[in-house]
Design an enzyme around this catalytic site. Structure first.
Site, PDB file in Angstrom:
ATOM      1  NE  ARG A 110      -2.628  27.714  -8.891  1.00 19.47           N
ATOM      2  CZ  ARG A 110      -2.646  26.588  -8.292  1.00 19.47           C
ATOM      3  NH1 ARG A 110      -3.514  25.769  -7.866  1.00 19.47           N
ATOM      4  NH2 ARG A 110      -1.405  25.766  -7.752  1.00 19.47           N
ATOM      5  CG  HIS A 137       3.088  24.199  -9.933  1.00 20.19           C
ATOM      6  ND1 HIS A 137       3.135  25.305  -9.321  1.00 20.19           N
ATOM      7  CD2 HIS A 137       2.328  23.362  -9.098  1.00 20.19           C
ATOM      8  CE1 HIS A 137       2.409  25.229  -8.273  1.00 20.19           C
ATOM      9  NE2 HIS A 137       1.930  23.984  -8.121  1.00 20.19           N
ATOM     10  CD  GLN A 140       4.301  20.790  -5.754  1.00 19.68           C
ATOM     11  OE1 GLN A 140       3.282  21.333  -5.582  1.00 19.68           O
ATOM     12  NE2 GLN A 140       4.921  20.130  -4.708  1.00 19.68           N
ATOM     13  CG  ASP A 232       0.258  16.449 -11.368  1.00 16.07           C
ATOM     14  OD1 ASP A 232      -0.451  16.313 -10.260  1.00 16.07           O
ATOM     15  OD2 ASP A 232       0.528  17.322 -12.119  1.00 16.07           O
ATOM     16  CB  CYS A 273       2.357  18.312  -6.855  1.00 16.94           C
ATOM     17  SG  CYS A 273       1.046  18.009  -8.183  1.00 16.94           S
ATOM     18  NE  ARG A 301       4.016  24.884  -3.468  1.00 23.47           N
ATOM     19  CZ  ARG A 301       2.900  25.222  -4.372  1.00 23.47           C
ATOM     20  NH1 ARG A 301       2.117  23.890  -4.233  1.00 23.47           N
ATOM     21  NH2 ARG A 301       2.628  26.161  -4.573  1.00 23.47           N
TER      22      ARG A 301
HETATM   23  N1   CP Z   1       0.059  21.476  -5.390  1.00 22.96           N
HETATM   24  C1   CP Z   1      -0.310  22.726  -5.591  1.00 22.96           C
HETATM   25  O1   CP Z   1      -0.120  23.549  -6.172  1.00 22.96           O
HETATM   26  O2   CP Z   1      -1.733  22.499  -4.948  1.00 22.96           O
HETATM   27  P1   CP Z   1      -2.992  23.721  -5.053  1.00 22.96           P
HETATM   28  O3   CP Z   1      -3.633  23.467  -6.453  1.00 22.96           O
HETATM   29  O4   CP Z   1      -3.836  23.456  -3.882  1.00 22.96           O
HETATM   30  O5   CP Z   1      -2.343  25.105  -4.782  1.00 22.96           O
HETATM   31  N1  NVA Z   2      -1.013  19.336 -12.981  1.00 21.84           N
HETATM   32  C1  NVA Z   2      -1.811  19.978 -11.958  1.00 21.84           C
HETATM   33  C2  NVA Z   2      -1.168  20.397 -10.933  1.00 21.84           C
HETATM   34  C3  NVA Z   2      -2.152  20.931  -9.568  1.00 21.84           C
HETATM   35  C4  NVA Z   2      -1.373  21.426  -8.569  1.00 21.84           C
HETATM   36  C5  NVA Z   2      -2.778  20.941 -12.669  1.00 21.84           C
HETATM   37  O1  NVA Z   2      -2.146  21.763 -13.299  1.00 21.84           O
HETATM   38  O2  NVA Z   2      -3.977  21.069 -12.385  1.00 21.84           O
END
Ligand code: CP
Ligand code: NVA
Length: 316
Positions: A110, A137, A140, A232, A273, A301
């Site tokens: 990530r 993502h 997700q 989101d 999400c 997930r």
């Molecule tokens: N939705 C999601 O990816 O959550 P986190 O940021 O907690 O991993």
């Molecule tokens: N769009 C958000 C998703 C978090 C899971 C971000 O990138 O922060």
């Protein structure tokens, strides 16, 4: 090689979903449902496999569901922060990729830039999984498709409305929908549209799957007759400096609230999400209301990623 994974998926990356085709994604969703129903049946399929996880951004769901997932399949996880690795002191991604390939079986990362993940995948001899970048993502979206499938028993022709920022989550949802035949409608204000290249790719995929894609600035048009409403956060990780402007630009018009939800089908479901900002992109009434399936979605997930791990690691 057992029945759980197909030969041609082993060793593949999951960077943007585009490494996979419709049939493979659909099989993955079905495997995820089977794993959810009967987890014990799959408890040793990744015995001896090690997943490395690198985080440059915080995470609750991705971190815990991947770690729990590989443990439930008989494997193990090593969780790392870039700050604690030499990569955080400037060691090239190329060297990191080659070295980690000597020790472990796959890497989930990530981070901010999508190019960094592509570079890692280019040099690694092991599969790379994107656990969120600024652009995509995909994991997700797997859980999102699974949740839709659980409610509707099908994906093709389901009507999904996404209201809000044209961000990483939206990009992956758009590509996933276009690949499997979900009809997706996007509503976002000017300046927050989805990436043009991703939209063009989605439009090509939609022609093959029969999905429809509709983009508008009007949330009510997008939500009309929808089976699912998805939103989101308006400010993603790394955009905190833009928070005040974003709050003003999205405003009440792009909030998922009872007035907007009235335009959806009476039995619609609400998706997010997570993490969510209650009273910003969605009201508390909606996210904590009867139509919300956010905890099922977050739970998925785990199952969707177990199916992904099985697909890429089990046949190796
Ligand atoms: N939705 C999601 O990816 O959550 P986190 O940021 O907690 O991993
Ligand atoms: N769009 C958000 C998703 C978090 C899971 C971000 O990138 O922060």
């Amino acid at each position: 090689m057992t029945m759980y994974a197909k030969n041609n998926t082993a060793g593949k990356n999951m960077l943007s979903l585009l490494e996979w085709n419709k049939e493979e994604l659909t099989d993955m969703i079905k495997l995820a449902v089977a794993m959810k129903t009967n987890p014990a049946h799959y408890s040793h399929i990744l015995s001896g496999k090690i997943l490395g996880m690198i985080f440059d951004k915080p995470s609750t769901r991705t971190r815990v569901s991947f770690e729990a997932g590989i443990l439930q399949l008989g494997g193990q996880a090593i969780v790392m922060s870039s700050k604690e690795l030499q990569i955080g002191r400037g060691e090239p991604i190329k060297d990191t990729a080659h070295v980690m390939s000597e020790y472990i079986d796959a890497i989930m990362i990530r981070t901010f830039s999508h190019e960094k993940v592509e570079e890692l995948a280019y040099h690694a001899e092991i599969p790379i999984i994107n656990g969120l970048t600024d652009l995509h993502h995909p994991c997700q979206a797997l859980a999102d498709l699974m949740t839709i499938y659980e409610w509707k028993d099908q994906l093709e022709g389901v009507k999904l409305a996404y209201i809000g920022d044209g961000n990483n989550v939206c990009h992956s949802l758009l590509l996933a929908s276009a690949m499997v035949g979900v009809d997706i409608r996007l509503a976002m204000p000017k300046g927050y549209e989805v990436d043009e290249t991703i939209l063009a790719t989605a439009e090509k995929l939609a022609k093959q799957s029969g999905a429809t894609i509709f983009v508008t600035e009007d949330p009510k048009l997008a939500v009309t007759d929808a089976d699912f409403i998805y939103t989101d956060v308006w400010t993603s990780m790394g955009q905190e400096d833009e928070n005040a402007k974003r709050l003003a630009d999205f405003g009440e018009k792009y909030q998922v609230n009872a007035e907007l939800a009235c335009f959806a089908k009476p039995d619609y479901h609400f998706l997010h999400c997570l993490p969510a900002h209650r009273e910003e992109e969605v009201t508390t009434e909606i996210i904590d209301g009867d139509h919300s399936v956010i905890y099922q979605q977050a739970g998925n997930r785990l199952h969707a990623q177990k199916a992904l791990l099985a697909a890429i690691l089990e046949a190796k």
